[in-house]
Design a protein around this motif. Sequence first.
Motif, PDB file in Angstrom:
ATOM      1  N   ARG A  42      62.039  49.345  39.590  1.00 49.54           N
ATOM      2  CA  ARG A  42      62.358  50.736  39.907  1.00 49.54           C
ATOM      3  C   ARG A  42      61.209  51.313  40.726  1.00 49.54           C
ATOM      4  N   LEU A  43      61.561  51.966  41.809  1.00 44.67           N
ATOM      5  CA  LEU A  43      60.564  52.535  42.715  1.00 44.67           C
ATOM      6  C   LEU A  43      60.866  54.013  42.888  1.00 44.67           C
ATOM      7  N   ASP A  44      59.889  54.873  42.572  1.00 44.51           N
ATOM      8  CA  ASP A  44      60.074  56.320  42.642  1.00 44.51           C
ATOM      9  C   ASP A  44      58.988  56.942  43.519  1.00 44.51           C
ATOM     10  N   LEU A  45      59.409  57.864  44.319  1.00 44.80           N
ATOM     11  CA  LEU A  45      58.464  58.677  45.089  1.00 44.80           C
ATOM     12  C   LEU A  45      58.241  59.974  44.327  1.00 44.80           C
ATOM     13  N   ASP A  46      56.989  60.233  43.919  1.00 43.24           N
ATOM     14  CA  ASP A  46      56.674  61.389  43.080  1.00 43.24           C
ATOM     15  C   ASP A  46      55.627  62.285  43.751  1.00 43.24           C
ATOM     16  N   PRO A  47      55.988  62.950  44.807  1.00 46.14           N
ATOM     17  CA  PRO A  47      54.997  63.832  45.449  1.00 46.14           C
ATOM     18  C   PRO A  47      54.707  65.060  44.589  1.00 46.14           C
ATOM     19  N   SER A  48      53.500  65.552  44.706  1.00 41.62           N
ATOM     20  CA  SER A  48      53.121  66.766  43.973  1.00 41.62           C
ATOM     21  C   SER A  48      52.090  67.540  44.795  1.00 41.62           C
ATOM     22  N   ALA A  49      52.093  68.840  44.606  1.00 44.79           N
ATOM     23  CA  ALA A  49      51.124  69.711  45.284  1.00 44.79           C
ATOM     24  C   ALA A  49      50.691  70.781  44.287  1.00 44.79           C
ATOM     25  N   ARG A  50      49.385  71.021  44.208  1.00 48.59           N
ATOM     26  CA  ARG A  50      48.873  71.991  43.237  1.00 48.59           C
ATOM     27  C   ARG A  50      47.652  72.680  43.820  1.00 48.59           C
ATOM     28  N   ARG A  51      47.585  73.981  43.603  1.00 52.85           N
ATOM     29  CA  ARG A  51      46.407  74.755  44.003  1.00 52.85           C
ATOM     30  C   ARG A  51      46.022  75.606  42.809  1.00 52.85           C
ATOM     31  N   GLY A  52      44.720  75.600  42.459  1.00 51.63           N
ATOM     32  CA  GLY A  52      44.269  76.358  41.302  1.00 51.63           C
ATOM     33  C   GLY A  52      42.779  76.653  41.370  1.00 51.63           C
ATOM     34  N   GLY A  64      52.862  49.984  38.756  1.00 49.95           N
ATOM     35  CA  GLY A  64      51.984  50.097  39.912  1.00 49.95           C
ATOM     36  C   GLY A  64      52.228  51.412  40.631  1.00 49.95           C
ATOM     37  N   SER A  65      51.251  51.782  41.411  1.00 50.45           N
ATOM     38  CA  SER A  65      51.367  53.007  42.182  1.00 50.45           C
ATOM     39  C   SER A  65      50.562  52.844  43.454  1.00 50.45           C
ATOM     40  N   ALA A  66      51.112  53.347  44.541  1.00 56.76           N
ATOM     41  CA  ALA A  66      50.412  53.293  45.820  1.00 56.76           C
ATOM     42  C   ALA A  66      50.798  54.514  46.632  1.00 56.76           C
ATOM     43  N   GLY A  67      49.812  55.112  47.292  1.00 52.37           N
ATOM     44  CA  GLY A  67      50.118  56.300  48.077  1.00 52.37           C
ATOM     45  C   GLY A  67      48.864  56.954  48.613  1.00 52.37           C
ATOM     46  N   TYR A  68      48.938  58.262  48.780  1.00 56.81           N
ATOM     47  CA  TYR A  68      47.827  59.020  49.357  1.00 56.81           C
ATOM     48  C   TYR A  68      47.551  60.245  48.505  1.00 56.81           C
ATOM     49  N   GLY A  69      46.302  60.690  48.546  1.00 53.95           N
ATOM     50  CA  GLY A  69      45.905  61.899  47.851  1.00 53.95           C
ATOM     51  C   GLY A  69      44.819  62.621  48.629  1.00 53.95           C
ATOM     52  N   ASP A 107      55.619  55.075  42.926  1.00 56.11           N
ATOM     53  CA  ASP A 107      55.411  54.462  41.618  1.00 56.11           C
ATOM     54  C   ASP A 107      56.401  53.318  41.391  1.00 56.11           C
ATOM     55  N   LEU A 108      55.881  52.194  40.923  1.00 56.01           N
ATOM     56  CA  LEU A 108      56.669  50.997  40.641  1.00 56.01           C
ATOM     57  C   LEU A 108      56.692  50.763  39.139  1.00 56.01           C
ATOM     58  N   SER A 109      57.880  50.416  38.627  1.00 56.54           N
ATOM     59  CA  SER A 109      58.022  50.084  37.212  1.00 56.54           C
ATOM     60  C   SER A 109      59.001  48.926  37.093  1.00 56.54           C
ATOM     61  N   TYR A 110      58.581  47.888  36.377  1.00 54.00           N
ATOM     62  CA  TYR A 110      59.447  46.707  36.253  1.00 54.00           C
ATOM     63  C   TYR A 110      59.142  45.994  34.942  1.00 54.00           C
ATOM     64  N   GLU A 111      60.192  45.757  34.165  1.00 52.57           N
ATOM     65  CA  GLU A 111      60.035  44.994  32.929  1.00 52.57           C
ATOM     66  C   GLU A 111      60.210  43.519  33.245  1.00 52.57           C
ATOM     67  N   ARG A 116      43.797  56.715  50.804  1.00 57.98           N
ATOM     68  CA  ARG A 116      44.814  55.898  50.127  1.00 57.98           C
ATOM     69  C   ARG A 116      44.378  55.631  48.685  1.00 57.98           C
ATOM     70  N   ALA A 117      45.377  55.421  47.836  1.00 59.52           N
ATOM     71  CA  ALA A 117      45.103  55.101  46.422  1.00 59.52           C
ATOM     72  C   ALA A 117      46.164  54.136  45.941  1.00 59.52           C
ATOM     73  N   TRP A 118      45.758  53.203  45.073  1.00 58.56           N
ATOM     74  CA  TRP A 118      46.736  52.290  44.489  1.00 58.56           C
ATOM     75  C   TRP A 118      46.232  51.785  43.146  1.00 58.56           C
ATOM     76  N   SER A 119      47.182  51.360  42.355  1.00 62.36           N
ATOM     77  CA  SER A 119      46.858  50.741  41.064  1.00 62.36           C
ATOM     78  C   SER A 119      47.993  49.787  40.715  1.00 62.36           C
ATOM     79  N   LEU A 120      47.672  48.709  40.011  1.00 59.24           N
ATOM     80  CA  LEU A 120      48.666  47.717  39.620  1.00 59.24           C
ATOM     81  C   LEU A 120      48.173  47.011  38.372  1.00 59.24           C
ATOM     82  N   GLY A 121      49.075  46.855  37.414  1.00 58.13           N
ATOM     83  CA  GLY A 121      48.676  46.160  36.207  1.00 58.13           C
ATOM     84  C   GLY A 121      49.811  46.077  35.199  1.00 58.13           C
ATOM     85  N   PRO A 122      49.714  45.112  34.301  1.00 58.02           N
ATOM     86  CA  PRO A 122      50.743  44.965  33.277  1.00 58.02           C
ATOM     87  C   PRO A 122      50.431  45.826  32.058  1.00 58.02           C
ATOM     88  N   ALA A 123      51.513  46.176  31.337  1.00 58.13           N
ATOM     89  CA  ALA A 123      51.382  46.851  30.040  1.00 58.13           C
ATOM     90  C   ALA A 123      52.148  46.016  29.031  1.00 58.13           C
TER      91      ALA A 123
END
Length: 480
Positions: free
Chosen positions: A106-116, A321-326, A139-143, A339-346
């Motif tokens: 499953r692959l999801d695009l989860d954009p967010s914007a915050r100002r505080g 996993g997750s890959a994108g920009y911040g 964001d990637l999710s796979y069993e 760029r930012a990314w992370s990948l790993g099993p749970a």
Amino acid sequence: MSKTFHARLALLGLTALLLGACTLGPQYQRPEIAVPPVYREDAPWKEAAPADHLPKDDWWRLYGDTTLNALQNEARLANQDVAAAVARLERARAAARISRADLLPRLDLDPSARRGRTPEDLAPGTGGFTATSLQLPLDLSYEIDLWGRVRRSVEAAGAEYQAGAADLHNLLLSVHAEVARNYFGLRTLDAEIALLERTLSLREQNLRLVESLFKNGQVGRLDVARAETELASAEAEAAGLRRLRAQLEHALALLVGRPVADFSLPAAPLDLEPPAIAPGLPSALLERRPDVAAAERRMAAANARIGVAQAAFFPAVRLTGSAGYGSNELSSLFSWDNRAWSLGPAISLPIFDAGRNRAGLEQARAAHEEAVANYRQSLLIAFREVEDALSDLRYLAEQGQAEDRATSSAREAAELSGKRYRAGLVSYLEVVDAERTALASERAATRILGQRLQAGVSLIKALGGGWSDEVLPMVEPAGG
């Protein structure tokens, strides 16, 4: 992304593929069922023959009645029970596609914007500050299906979908059979009503004759009273049959999905003959009965759920996993340095569940045993229904032949008694008795013909109406 990252990702994918070859749970096998070589009621007639001559869909066309054909087509399109069953099948199809989707990541695009603003007390020495945070991760999710839990779930959902398809065909078969039964019942009543109307005309003539003889002093008042009684009795019986006909007409209106007030069928004679129907071999019921197919598919689904329950005892591995920009500025959001990314099993390993998984496995096994018993019971019911229909056809044919002979003799006796009465040789009581016997025989012969037509419908329904489990659908991918 670096070459090292791609290599690790490929290694993880290969590992998941190799480990995913294990599937827990018993492989499905249809249980052995004792099937008789021939039907008991068919054996005295002839050797069982294939039933392939039955039309695959419109079996009612065997009867050659255009009105019945039109009613059946209307029932297929407008019956509300069928419409509800179609919706249930679509729901089962969607559920099967959802389960099948779990086989893929499953692959999801989860954009967010915050100002505080962060206050001074929470960030000493800064005087407080205002910041913007922009995130654009994928964001990637796979069993990783190490033990076949997902595959068994897909197998179970697919079997349930096929069971739903068989249920729909079984409901269609039942609706069409009820339309035919009610139609033949209505036509039988039409024939009986026509017979009573002819009897009414005859009894009116008899009443006029008796009244004339009474006026001339040739007979007593008792004969007039008897003639009036017979006429009134026939009128009452005709009214009762018309009431029953109205009820069957209302039942047909419901089956074809029309308001009772907008539905009517004109009276028509019963001039049909039951078609010859070969029952085929008992073993063919395993493929030719949609209710048996539904029970068998639910048994397969229950078998697959045992594997799902067994997989709960083993570790569950999920790859995330997750890959994108911040960035804190929109203008630099897509900068390569941001760029930012992370990948790993749970991994989730059951340690203590207070017997939950053990109980779940016992529950799945008990559900499978229940499904097996239901499947065997559905076959026993199928065999009984075929035997019932065959015996009905056999003995109704014999009964009809005997009743035809009785009707012929009763008509002759009624004619002779009428002549003897007009000659003054017998009392009117003999005429009444002979006419009652003739009418009863004629009505009985008519009812037997109607019962033979309905028994033929019962046999076709018991044989599955020409349906075959080869038409059970497969589940397409969720994207299809």
